[in-house]
Scaffold this active site. Structure first.
Site, mmCIF file in Angstrom:
data_model
loop_
_atom_site.group_PDB
_atom_site.id
_atom_site.type_symbol
_atom_site.label_atom_id
_atom_site.label_comp_id
_atom_site.label_asym_id
_atom_site.label_seq_id
_atom_site.Cartn_x
_atom_site.Cartn_y
_atom_site.Cartn_z
ATOM 1 N N GLY A 148 -12.860 6.698 9.189
ATOM 2 C CA GLY A 148 -12.066 6.004 10.197
ATOM 3 C C GLY A 148 -11.370 7.068 11.018
ATOM 4 N N GLY A 194 -13.817 2.141 9.729
ATOM 5 C CA GLY A 194 -14.136 1.751 11.103
ATOM 6 C C GLY A 194 -15.329 2.482 11.693
ATOM 7 C CG ASP A 222 -4.343 5.006 0.046
ATOM 8 O OD1 ASP A 222 -4.605 3.829 -0.248
ATOM 9 O OD2 ASP A 222 -4.436 5.461 1.194
ATOM 10 N NE ARG A 227 -3.094 2.773 2.641
ATOM 11 C CZ ARG A 227 -3.243 3.570 3.678
ATOM 12 N NH1 ARG A 227 -2.645 3.289 4.818
ATOM 13 N NH2 ARG A 227 -3.982 4.649 3.595
#
Length: 400
Positions: free
Chosen positions: A212, A333, A150, A91
């Site tokens: 998140g 999340g 990303d 990532r």
């Protein structure tokens, strides 16, 4: 066990998340987190074959020691996992304008990640350490390392979305523009939303909310990103755990001129001492804010500002949908678990036809996906994200 096993690495400045995933069916054979790098309490936790284990890495340990431990201790318990690895997926937080999709890592890609490091000074240098250590630890996979950016999914944004109203030379000469983040997550939930809404991706108009500790909203038109809330860096946009999100830029000059704060102090405040932490003066944890909303003034204050900002972004992005919004999607999340955030935010958007079903909303938590709107009202859906699976699939596809 298939022959499409991929080691997925997510190297942060003080931590390393890792997993071994079957890129075909998504099965996870190993997952773990090494954290507290450079500190006396550096540790590693992992889960393999259903059992959880933990160990100290030694005082001051970092990426190198963590990868050594993964190779020589964890994978030594199950050598067939190592033997069946076909690729390593990394990532990468920032790829600048250069990378519009995932790529096999070579010297030019390593240089490209270095060139974008000024936009992600905490993350990109850590990714480079992770790549170097992976090349050392898995020499047999040296040409099977893949970078998954990303920022890539957001590279379809038009100029009017990514340009700031600053002197144009800052963009042309220095790359100052909106790049966004969480692209891998926004991409994943877009694909999943198309299935749930029974629509081809290329006809899908949705607004995706990855919430998140960091958070961003993206406008997806005809399956492609046309705007996103994070900017040159992941500081712009929503209220986050410790990040301020949008502020009047002149606040920075005011803090410097009136309070004598240095640039470093202001930077630290905006990135590490603001957001939910700044508003509550207690914690960056959204669970505290949700649990204490009805009883504590600080929690109510933080939740109200958080949801106000989120609703404003969702509302403004409807203007980019060409007259048709298929759904709003929640992930991350907070997006997956904080039913109150979803209900309060969408409660401000009744003008757009949103009505939350209280029971459905409570049911769509803790890893469960589902629609949370009342029947016959505009769809709102919860989709647990799976960035690791996207990284594994890209790594497998590009190295096949």
């Amino acid at each position: 066990m298939s022959s499409k096993l991929v080691l997925v690495l997510n190297c942060g400045s003080s931590s390393l998340k890792f997993a071994i995933i079957d890129a075909v069916n998504g099965d996870e054979y190993l997952s773990g987190l090494a954290e507290c790098f450079h500190l006396p309490e550096a540790r590693i936790k992992w889960k393999m074959d259903g059992s959880k284990q933990e160990a100290a890495l030694g005082a001051g340990a970092a990426h190198s020691e963590a990868l050594n431990f993964i190779v020589n201790t964890i994978l030594a318990q199950k050598p067939e996992l190592s033997a069946q690895l076909t690729a390593i997926g990394h990532r990468i937080v920032h790829g600048g304008e250069k990378y519009t999709s995932s790529v096999v890592i070579d010297e030019s890609v390593i240089q490209g990640i270095k060139d974008s490091a000024s936009f992600a000074p905490l993350h990109n240098p850590a990714h480079l350490i992770g790549i170097a250590e992976a090349l050392k630890s898995f020499p047999q996979l040296k040409d099977k390392n893949v970078a998954v950016f990303d920022t890539a999914f957001h590279q379809t944004m038009p100029e009017e979305s990514y340009l700031y109203a600053l002197p144009y030379s800052l963009y042309k000469e220095h790359g100052v523009r909106r790049y966004g983040a969480h692209g891998t997550s926004h991409f994943y939930v877009t694909q999943e939303a198309a299935k749930m809404l029974n629509k081809p991706v290329e006809e899908l108009n949705i607004i995706t909310c990855h919430l998140g500790n960091g958070g961003s909203v993206s406008a997806i038109r005809n399956g492609k990103c046309v705007d996103t809330s994070m900017g040159l860096t992941p500081l712009e946009g929503l209220v986050m755990g410790t990040r301020s999100g949008d502020i009047d830029p002149a606040i920075i000059f005011h803090l410097h001129d009136t309070l004598g704060m240095s640039v470093d102090q202001i930077n630290k405040m905006l990135t590490k001492e603001s957001g939910l932490l700044g508003l509550t003066e207690v914690t960056s944890d959204c669970r505290y804010v949700e649990d204490n909303y009805a009883t504590k003034e600080d929690a109510k204050r933080a939740m109200d500002v958080y949801c106000h900002r989120l609703a404003k972004y969702i509302g403004s992005y409807t203007a980019l949908m060409d007259g048709r919004l298929d759904a709003v999607v929640f992930t991350g999340g907070i997006g997956e678990n904080a039913a109150m955030v979803r209900e309060l935010s969408l409660g401000k958007l009744g003008v757009l036809g949103f009505e939350v079903d209280h029971e459905r909303n409570l049911a769509a938590r803790f890893g469960k996906s589902g629609f949370i709107n009342k029947e016959g009202t505009r769809p709102a859906v919860v989709i647990p994200t799976n960035e690791e699976l996207v990284i594994a699939q890209d790594a497998s596809r590009l190295t096949a």
